[in-house]
Design a protein around this motif. Structure first.
Motif, mmCIF file in Angstrom:
data_model
loop_
_atom_site.group_PDB
_atom_site.id
_atom_site.type_symbol
_atom_site.label_atom_id
_atom_site.label_comp_id
_atom_site.label_asym_id
_atom_site.label_seq_id
_atom_site.Cartn_x
_atom_site.Cartn_y
_atom_site.Cartn_z
ATOM 1 N N ASP A 213 0.795 -1.012 0.082
ATOM 2 C CA ASP A 213 -0.029 0.061 0.487
ATOM 3 C C ASP A 213 0.581 1.558 -0.023
ATOM 4 O O ASP A 213 0.302 2.329 -0.498
ATOM 5 C CB ASP A 213 -0.979 0.364 1.193
ATOM 6 N N VAL A 214 1.688 0.948 1.054
ATOM 7 C CA VAL A 214 2.742 2.633 0.443
ATOM 8 C C VAL A 214 3.299 2.466 -0.718
ATOM 9 O O VAL A 214 3.942 3.738 -1.333
ATOM 10 C CB VAL A 214 3.887 2.001 2.163
ATOM 11 N N GLY A 215 4.019 1.753 -1.312
ATOM 12 C CA GLY A 215 4.389 1.517 -2.575
ATOM 13 C C GLY A 215 3.625 2.386 -3.916
ATOM 14 O O GLY A 215 4.148 2.652 -4.304
ATOM 15 N N ILE A 216 2.780 1.620 -3.701
ATOM 16 C CA ILE A 216 1.045 2.327 -4.675
ATOM 17 C C ILE A 216 1.252 3.560 -4.636
ATOM 18 O O ILE A 216 0.640 4.570 -5.036
ATOM 19 C CB ILE A 216 -0.003 1.251 -4.388
ATOM 20 N N ALA A 217 0.983 4.275 -2.751
ATOM 21 C CA ALA A 217 0.650 5.274 -2.699
ATOM 22 C C ALA A 217 1.950 5.948 -3.484
ATOM 23 O O ALA A 217 1.648 6.925 -3.480
ATOM 24 C CB ALA A 217 0.168 5.834 -1.119
ATOM 25 N N THR A 218 3.198 5.427 -3.045
ATOM 26 C CA THR A 218 4.156 6.366 -3.407
ATOM 27 C C THR A 218 4.164 6.495 -4.967
ATOM 28 O O THR A 218 4.513 7.721 -5.481
ATOM 29 C CB THR A 218 5.206 5.682 -3.046
ATOM 30 N N TYR A 219 3.723 5.681 -5.560
ATOM 31 C CA TYR A 219 3.295 5.506 -6.915
ATOM 32 C C TYR A 219 2.541 6.461 -7.712
ATOM 33 O O TYR A 219 2.350 7.744 -8.604
ATOM 34 C CB TYR A 219 3.414 4.604 -7.706
ATOM 35 N N ARG A 220 1.485 6.296 -6.881
ATOM 36 C CA ARG A 220 -0.087 7.556 -7.314
ATOM 37 C C ARG A 220 1.056 8.872 -6.996
ATOM 38 O O ARG A 220 0.776 9.582 -7.866
ATOM 39 C CB ARG A 220 -1.130 7.489 -6.714
ATOM 40 N N ILE A 221 1.910 9.122 -6.395
ATOM 41 C CA ILE A 221 2.238 11.193 -5.552
ATOM 42 C C ILE A 221 2.845 11.311 -7.308
ATOM 43 O O ILE A 221 2.794 12.359 -7.005
ATOM 44 C CB ILE A 221 2.410 11.117 -4.362
ATOM 45 N N VAL A 222 3.837 10.826 -7.408
ATOM 46 C CA VAL A 222 5.047 11.118 -7.703
ATOM 47 C C VAL A 222 3.886 11.373 -9.111
ATOM 48 O O VAL A 222 4.569 12.231 -10.655
ATOM 49 C CB VAL A 222 5.968 9.592 -8.236
ATOM 50 N N GLN A 223 2.614 10.444 -9.747
ATOM 51 C CA GLN A 223 2.220 9.918 -11.409
ATOM 52 C C GLN A 223 1.652 11.369 -11.054
ATOM 53 O O GLN A 223 1.796 12.228 -12.407
ATOM 54 C CB GLN A 223 1.383 8.905 -10.948
ATOM 55 N N GLU A 224 1.326 11.647 -9.889
ATOM 56 C CA GLU A 224 0.104 12.475 -9.904
ATOM 57 C C GLU A 224 0.188 14.015 -10.095
ATOM 58 O O GLU A 224 0.398 14.651 -11.235
ATOM 59 C CB GLU A 224 -0.646 12.923 -9.052
ATOM 60 N N ALA A 225 1.836 14.022 -9.330
ATOM 61 C CA ALA A 225 2.711 15.691 -9.427
ATOM 62 C C ALA A 225 3.455 15.346 -10.878
ATOM 63 O O ALA A 225 3.768 17.038 -11.163
ATOM 64 C CB ALA A 225 3.668 15.518 -8.315
#
Length: 305
Positions: A213-225
């Motif tokens: 879940d932390v890896g996915i959240a990290t990916y999504r934050i980078v993706q959106e930014a």
């Protein structure tokens, strides 16, 4: 009639002796000690509730100065414990909902791959078969051959769009090759698609130690930014930094650009910004955005597990 001897006897009876004075001082000291002990109890309660922090030390001082009663101190400590439990429950619920959302995205991506993509491939093969069958036919079949070619082209476009949609729903590379490689592929893709801007990735630590879940959240934050940087920043350089501290179960994410920047009020209203912040908060973390016109934008997130 005035009697001097009686007055002298009365003064002796009413004037405290040395022994009496010692008894009075002892009683006063005992009373003061009892009062301090009474005040020390709620202060000790606050100290235990604050786990020895500076805040608890300040609470002790305030307690001694204000004379908080045992009942009031106990009530304050109980309220703090209840508030902490509510916050922890909210974070657990948000984390659970985020996990359920990712599970649903994974299921949808799998359904798209298993059903829609397979059908599109069959249609494309049929269209290509029609085109091959008309190669040596009379000229009146040229229109059929052209139409078959159009079908094949449309299906190829639709296939690419479905693949992109599945990537957004659930990047399967995270499960296959890990977060570091997936982010690297993302950066390479942005560099190819936007040659006027240089995208860079720096990773400190081992992202494979991150929970799913932390890896996915990290990916999504980078993706959106990165998406926001492309849409709004007009930048020439964008840098993504990832610092993983497995020992302390913490990851720091930073996305900075040298673009034109944006008004903070405009940034705060964006749905993407809200989504990034909610992802961080669901994991008990935080997200901060610093931007102003002409000064670029910096997105920093702190996640823990």
């Amino acid at each position: 009639m005035h009697n001097p001897r009686a007055d002298s006897d009365l003064r002796q009876l009413t004037t405290p002796t040395n022994s009496t004075r010692r008894i009075q001082r002892f009683a006063l000291a005992a009373s003061a000690a009892a009062g301090l002990a009474l005040l020390a109890v709620p202060c000790w309660v606050l100290l235990q509730a604050g786990h020895g922090s500076m805040a608890a030390s300040g609470a002790i001082g305030a307690c001694l100065l204000a004379g908080v009663t045992v009942q009031q101190a106990s009530a304050l400590a109980a309220q703090r414990r209840r508030a902490t439990k509510v916050i922890q429950a909210q974070q657990a619920l948000s984390r659970s909902l985020a996990g359920q959302l990712e599970d649903e995205r994974r299921r949808i991506a799998g359904d798209l791959h298993d059903s829609l993509n397979a059908l599109l491939i069959r249609i494309r093969l049929d269209a290509q078969g029609i085109a091959r069958a008309t190669v040596d036919r009379p000229a009146d079949l040229a229109a059929i051959r052209g139409r078959a070619g159009d079908i094949s082209d449309h299906v190829a476009t639709l296939y690419a769009q479905c693949s992109a949609l599945m990537q957004k729903l659930r990047p399967e590379e995270i499960d296959l090759v890990g977060l570091h490689e997936t982010l690297s592929d993302m950066i390479h893709g942005y560099n190819r698609a936007h040659p006027s801007c240089a995208f860079a990735l720096a990773v400190d630590g081992n992202p494979r130690t991150l929970p799913s879940d932390v890896g996915i959240a990290t990916y999504r934050i980078v993706q959106e930014a990165l998406s926001n940087a492309i849409k709004h920043a007009n930048a020439t350089q964008v840098r993504v930094q990832l610092r993983v501290d497995a020992e302390h179960r913490h990851v720091a994410i930073s996305i900075t650009d040298d673009g034109q920047g944006l008004e903070m009020t405009r940034l705060q209203r964006g749905r993407g910004m809200t989504g990034m912040r909610e992802r961080a908060q669901a994991l008990g973390g935080s997200l901060q955005v610093d931007s102003s016109p002409g000064a670029g934008t910096a997105v920093t997130a702190q996640l823990s597990w």
